[in-house]
Enzyme design. Structure first.
Site, PDB file in Angstrom:
ATOM      1  N   SER A   1       0.813  -1.213   0.000  1.00 59.67           N
ATOM      2  CA  SER A   1       0.000   0.000   0.000  1.00 59.67           C
ATOM      3  C   SER A   1       0.851   1.270   0.000  1.00 59.67           C
ATOM      4  O   SER A   1       1.609   1.525  -0.916  1.00 59.67           O
ATOM      5  CB  SER A   1      -0.966  -0.043   1.190  1.00 59.67           C
ATOM      6  OG  SER A   1      -1.935   0.964   1.098  1.00 59.67           O
TER       7      SER A   1
ATOM      8  N   ASP B   1      -2.274   6.150  -3.408  1.00 63.75           N
ATOM      9  CA  ASP B   1      -1.106   5.532  -2.792  1.00 63.75           C
ATOM     10  C   ASP B   1      -0.641   4.396  -3.690  1.00 63.75           C
ATOM     11  O   ASP B   1      -1.134   4.236  -4.807  1.00 63.75           O
ATOM     12  CB  ASP B   1      -1.427   5.041  -1.370  1.00 63.75           C
ATOM     13  CG  ASP B   1      -2.546   4.015  -1.346  1.00 63.75           C
ATOM     14  OD1 ASP B   1      -3.317   3.964  -2.324  1.00 63.75           O
ATOM     15  OD2 ASP B   1      -2.667   3.265  -0.362  1.00 63.75           O
TER      16      ASP B   1
ATOM     17  N   ASP C   1      -0.979   1.201  -4.005  1.00 70.22           N
ATOM     18  CA  ASP C   1      -1.881   0.210  -4.584  1.00 70.22           C
ATOM     19  C   ASP C   1      -3.230   0.812  -4.960  1.00 70.22           C
ATOM     20  O   ASP C   1      -4.145   0.099  -5.348  1.00 70.22           O
ATOM     21  CB  ASP C   1      -2.065  -0.983  -3.645  1.00 70.22           C
ATOM     22  CG  ASP C   1      -2.855  -0.641  -2.390  1.00 70.22           C
ATOM     23  OD1 ASP C   1      -2.881   0.544  -1.999  1.00 70.22           O
ATOM     24  OD2 ASP C   1      -3.440  -1.569  -1.785  1.00 70.22           O
TER      25      ASP C   1
ATOM     26  N   ASP D   1      -5.750   2.086  -3.367  1.00 67.38           N
ATOM     27  CA  ASP D   1      -7.010   1.927  -2.648  1.00 67.38           C
ATOM     28  C   ASP D   1      -7.341   3.183  -1.833  1.00 67.38           C
ATOM     29  O   ASP D   1      -8.359   3.243  -1.156  1.00 67.38           O
ATOM     30  CB  ASP D   1      -7.006   0.682  -1.754  1.00 67.38           C
ATOM     31  CG  ASP D   1      -5.979   0.720  -0.636  1.00 67.38           C
ATOM     32  OD1 ASP D   1      -5.167   1.673  -0.587  1.00 67.38           O
ATOM     33  OD2 ASP D   1      -5.979  -0.214   0.198  1.00 67.38           O
TER      34      ASP D   1
END
Length: 446
Positions: A103, A240, A242, A244
């Site tokens: 992340s 960010d 990833d 999400d």
């Protein structure tokens, strides 16, 4: 032994904590637990995606080997956002999905998270089953039972189509800067925005495996703020690693955080009659100003512990449609099974376009109480909730603030540190109280 799964999967420094051996064994254990629903007549199927971290390459190979060796057919999705993997788990009819990402963490870290059928996050009990399966001896598949491996060439296209299908209106006439954090959104986010009609300027869109989240993205908004002002953009979006998460920047360079985004989206959904139960789900980190704004609009607020998994649990239990975190994890359950930064950003821009108002004006839907967050590193976070000296300091701070603010002290669920958050009538007062508490944490837990 400490629990292997944290609040967002299994994380650690790749190659040291998260080794190829662990990734292989964990995947094989997950195959035994999550593949049980496939029945005797077919092999289970899993989709596997990753962000562009260099370590994702060897970890993906280990995960695929573990799954196929356990008799699971594997569809490699390549580099895609976490919410894309969740969505494709459902759309492709897979028994489960695997995402390799840490992340917002720096490049040396990585992680493995699993999605159940339909792209749902796993409950604690299922993660515990996978951990238990790690300790059990198991035979690998042989002959016709060995899983087959293939690549999905249209994963990005499917995900972009899904996000666009959820748009309430087009974005024609809007100029947007998007910071992709040199991460998983680098290809799909600019493309989706352009197809929706926006004029797009990109930054942080050249991942090399080592620069993910490095001075860019939702944890480093300085570059985005400068770019929005420089290009005269209507808004900026920051993801960010990833994707999400989504945070935003208004045309004047001011930050629009997750709480403000949720306030805007809640009011939009409420007006459209699509805010289920007229309720917003937030965590204890959300600003008091958000709760006050929702009360004025007749919207109830349900509060959960920190972590989007707890937000999701509360949303499912109450059949709610919107929830999220101040950090930019926003869940639109009508369209997604998990936090989706691209979906969130495009819905936000849809509100800007539909209303014909600047993002900064829409953000005035709530007034933030001054808030200071101090991350205290290098301490024993496991004693944060039990140390008497820390507890006494928190009690004194709460007493001093009275009803005009609040204090929240908690160990991070994903990193080795303790977070100290203080809200107060002024920024100076919040900073003063937060620094005093942080110093106590350093002294007592260092």
């Amino acid at each position: 032994m400490a629990r292997l799964f944290g609040t967002d999967g299994v994380r650690g420094v790749a190659g040291r904590d998260l080794t190829a051996g662990l990734a292989l064994d964990l995947s094989a254990a997950a195959a035994r637990v999550l593949g049980r629903g496939a029945g005797p007549d077919r092999r289970p199927t899993a989709v596997v995606g990753r962000d562009p971290r260099a370590s994702g390459e060897f970890l993906e190979a280990a995960v695929v080997a573990g799954l196929a060796g356990a008799g699971v057919d594997v569809v490699r999705l390549g580099v895609l956002p976490t919410p894309a993997v969740a969505h494709l788990t459902g759309e492709l009819g897979a028994d489960f999905g695997v995402m390799l990402s840490a992340s917002h963490n720096p490049a040396p870290d990585n992680g493995i998270k699993f999605f159940g059928r339909g792209g749902q996050k796993l409950p604690d009990a299922v993660e515990d089953e996978i951990e238990a399966a790690l300790e059990e001896p198991a035979e690998g598949a042989v002959g016709e039972g060995v899983g087959r491996v293939s690549d999905a060439g249209d994963g990005a296209e499917r995900y972009i189509a899904h996000v666009l299908s959820a748009m309430p209106n087009r974005l024609d006439g809007l100029k947007v800067v998007v910071d992709c954090a040199n991460g998983a959104a680098s290809a799909v986010a600019p493309e989706a925005l352009r197809r929706a009609g926006a004029e797009v300027v990109t930054i942080g869109d050249r991942p090399d495996g080592l620069n993910i989240n490095a001075g860019c993205g939702s944890t480093h908004l300085e570059a985005l703020r400068a770019a929005v002002v420089e290009h005269g953009a209507d808004a900026g979006l920051a993801h960010d690693g990833d994707a999400d998460r989504c945070l935003a920047v208004a045309g004047d360079g001011s930050v629009v955080d997750g709480d403000q985004i949720m306030a805007i989206l809640a009011l939009e959904l409420q007006e459209a009659g699509r805010l289920a139960e007229s309720t917003l789900v937030v965590t204890v980190m959300s600003n008091l100003g958000l709760k006050q704004a929702m009360a004025q609009a007749g919207i109830a607020v349900v509060e959960t512990p920190v972590g989007d998994r707890y937000v999701l649990e509360a949303m499912r239990e109450g059949s709610y449609s919107l929830g999220g975190e101040q950090s930019g994890h926003v869940v639109l359950l009508e369209h997604a099974t998990t936090g989706d930064g691209l979906l969130t950003g495009m819905q936000l821009l849809g509100a800007v376009s539909r209303r014909g108002l600047a993002l900064g004006e829409l953000a005035k839907a709530m007034v933030r109480l001054p808030q200071v967050l101090v991350n205290v590193r290098g301490v024993d976070k496991n004693r944060a909730g039990t140390d008497e000296g820390v507890a006494a300091a928190v009690a004194r701070a709460e007493s001093d603030l009275g009803g005009e603010g609040r204090v929240l002290l908690r160990p991070s669920g994903t990193e080795p540190m303790v977070r100290v958050m203080v809200e107060a009538p002024s920024q100076d007062r919040a900073a003063e109280v937060a620094e005093a508490l942080a110093e106590t944490v350093r002294e007592r837990l260092g």
